[in-house]
Write an enzyme that holds these catalytic residues in place. Structure first.
Site: not given
Ligand code: 5RP
Length: 217
Positions: A29, A103
């Site tokens: 991100g 993640e």
């Protein structure tokens, strides 16, 4: 200070937790990208990184940081990643970028999970941000029905394929009063790979960028 400045601020603050001569877990991100940029400044002092997405792996390599497969490294000391929402209990919603499964794997493999966010991400109750759920493509409609039965409004992230070859359902309108319980129940739906709640293994530390500087939670 604008949001991007806050992201850069917390990304730089996370460097404090990076130990020399180790392999660092790196998230995905725009905030994680700021962390990669900051990490590049000390690439000579670390052995490399494990990335939670192909995009982060590419950015790490471009910055001259060796990228390892998690299967080669074993447990990591620290994982640094952003979030879409966070509570003061350090429960998170993640997966806005669609990388939630890797993640969660890298976070689970790390002794410490440092979550880096700007102050717009802090909420008192999770669920305003639609909850991403990674789903096996064949099971998309079946899982969507099960999510609707739980009171959510699943929306297929059309055209998006995860790094694992799956699809994402973004679930709107879920009442997330019990993040730990809901995370477990969603994982029981056949066809669900992962959901974006990080509550059973929350962040160990939130670094929150604000006009007042970096707050620690
Ligand atoms: C990607 C994620 C990101 O951590 C989350 O979407 C936050 O991203 P950003 O730092 O760009 O606001 O979970 O899957």
């Amino acid at each position: 200070m604008d949001q991007d400045q806050k992201k850069r601020l917390v990304a730089a603050a996370a460097l404090e937790f990076v130990v020399d001569d180790t392999i660092v877990g790196v998230g995905t991100g725009s905030t994680a990208n700021c962390f990669i940029d900051a990490l590049a400044g000390r690439r000579e002092r670390i052995r490399g990184a494990v990335a939670s997405s192909e995009a982060s792996a590419e950015r790490l390599r471009a910055a001259g940081i060796p990228v390892f497969d998690l299967n080669e490294t074993g447990e990591l000391g620290v994982y640094v990643d952003g979030a879409d929402e966070a509570t003061r209990e350090r429960h998170l919603v993640k997966g806005g970028g669609g990388a939630l499964t890797r993640e969660k794997i890298v976070a689970a493999a790390s002794a410490r999970f440092i979550c880096v966010i700007d102050d717009s991400k802090i909420v008192t109750r999770l669920g305003h941000f639609p909850l991403p759920v990674e789903v096996i493509p064949l099971a998309r409609r079946q899982v969507a029905r099960a999510l609707a039965d739980l009171g959510g409004r699943p929306v297929w992230r059309e055209g998006f394929v995860t790094d694992n070859g799956n699809v994402i359902l973004d679930v709107h309108g879920l009442d997330i009063a019990d993040p730990v319980g809901l995370e477990a129940s969603l994982n029981q739906i056949t066809g669900v790979v992962t959901n974006g709640l990080f509550a059973r293994r929350p962040a160990d530390l939130l670094l929150v960028g604000s006009d007042a500087g970096v707050q620690r939670i």
